[in-house]
Design a protein around this motif. Structure first.
Motif, short mmCIF file in Angstrom:
data_model
loop_
_atom_site.label_atom_id
_atom_site.label_comp_id
_atom_site.label_asym_id
_atom_site.label_seq_id
_atom_site.Cartn_x
_atom_site.Cartn_y
_atom_site.Cartn_z
N GLU A 166 0.82 -1.20 0.00
CA GLU A 166 0.00 0.00 0.00
C GLU A 166 0.86 1.26 0.00
O GLU A 166 0.58 2.21 -0.74
N ALA A 167 1.91 1.27 0.82
CA ALA A 167 2.83 2.41 0.85
C ALA A 167 3.55 2.55 -0.50
O ALA A 167 3.77 3.67 -0.97
N ALA A 168 3.91 1.43 -1.11
CA ALA A 168 4.57 1.47 -2.42
C ALA A 168 3.64 2.05 -3.48
O ALA A 168 4.07 2.84 -4.33
N LEU A 169 2.37 1.68 -3.43
CA LEU A 169 1.41 2.21 -4.40
C LEU A 169 1.19 3.71 -4.19
O LEU A 169 1.11 4.47 -5.16
N ARG A 170 1.11 4.14 -2.93
CA ARG A 170 0.97 5.58 -2.67
C ARG A 170 2.20 6.33 -3.17
O ARG A 170 2.07 7.41 -3.77
N LYS A 171 3.39 5.79 -2.94
CA LYS A 171 4.62 6.42 -3.42
C LYS A 171 4.63 6.47 -4.94
O LYS A 171 5.01 7.49 -5.54
N MET A 172 4.18 5.38 -5.59
CA MET A 172 4.13 5.37 -7.06
C MET A 172 3.20 6.46 -7.56
O MET A 172 3.51 7.16 -8.54
N ALA A 173 2.05 6.63 -6.92
CA ALA A 173 1.12 7.68 -7.33
C ALA A 173 1.80 9.05 -7.23
O ALA A 173 1.64 9.89 -8.13
N GLN A 174 2.58 9.27 -6.17
CA GLN A 174 3.31 10.54 -6.02
C GLN A 174 4.37 10.70 -7.11
O GLN A 174 4.49 11.78 -7.71
N VAL A 175 5.13 9.64 -7.36
CA VAL A 175 6.19 9.69 -8.38
C VAL A 175 5.58 10.02 -9.74
O VAL A 175 6.09 10.86 -10.48
N LEU A 176 4.47 9.36 -10.07
CA LEU A 176 3.85 9.59 -11.37
C LEU A 176 3.20 10.97 -11.45
O LEU A 176 3.19 11.59 -12.52
N ALA A 177 2.68 11.48 -10.34
CA ALA A 177 2.09 12.82 -10.34
C ALA A 177 3.17 13.86 -10.63
O ALA A 177 2.94 14.79 -11.42
#
Length: 187
Positions: A166-177
């Motif tokens: 879940e933390a990895a997915l949230r981080k990915m969303a930030q990276v892609l944003a």
């Protein structure tokens, strides 16, 4: 007149890499990971597991081709790099991470044990420090990478590491944003 392309409003596609296809509860696990992707505003791309439409290719070639196609179509990769059958992550997953990095696709990993790789090797194998201060396996004399990183430097220096999927997915969303904002000219 603004010559910028219209913003991409589709949810980013995230390839879920890892040895999770081997779990006895793989289907239920991927349902949970897909729900976590949805919650983070991402779309899950699940790895091939051999249940795809059959072709004349050997099953292993078919799985490889399907996973490479999914990987090439991904906006990001979230990878389970937990130790798998030893002290290192699954070799197939490491291959996918390397391929993603080579394709310019960002990677966020999870499942990586706390502490340094060298500390884990020290706990599992007899090691000694040589006269030059290099940590080596006692029996073979092979050097143990000791940069204080959680993984081999080639992984640790090319990806983000988070504690949970879940933390990895949230981080990915930030990276892609950030990536999308930069592409749109809004750093």
């Amino acid at each position: 007149m603004d010559n910028k392309p219209p913003p991409n409003t589709a949810r980013p596609r995230i390839y879920l890499a890892g040895p999770d296809v081997f779990r006895p509860d793989a289907r239920a696990h991927f349902v949970r990971l897909s729900a976590a992707c949805d919650a983070a505003g991402l779309a899950a791309l699940l790895p091939a597991d051999g249940n795809e439409e059959q072709t004349s290719d050997a099953p292993e070639k078919q799985i490889y081709e399907a996973n490479m196609q999914r990987l090439r179509g991904a906006d990001g990769v979230v990878a389970n790099l937990a130790s798998f059958r030893g002290m290192e992550p699954d070799s197939g997953t490491v291959f996918e991470v390397g391929a993603a990095i080579a394709l310019g696709i960002p990677v966020v990993a999870y499942g990586v044990p706390e502490g340094s790789y060298a500390d884990r090797v020290r706990a599992a194998l007899p090691c000694e420090v040589d006269a030059n201060g290099v940590l080596r396996e006692a029996g073979t004399g092979i050097a143990v990478e000791d940069f204080g990183q959680q993984l081999n430097l080639m992984l640790a220096c090319s990806i983000h590491i988070e504690a949970t999927p879940e933390a990895a997915l949230r981080k990915m969303a930030q990276v892609l944003a950030v990536h999308r904002a930069t592409e749109a000219g809004n750093p």
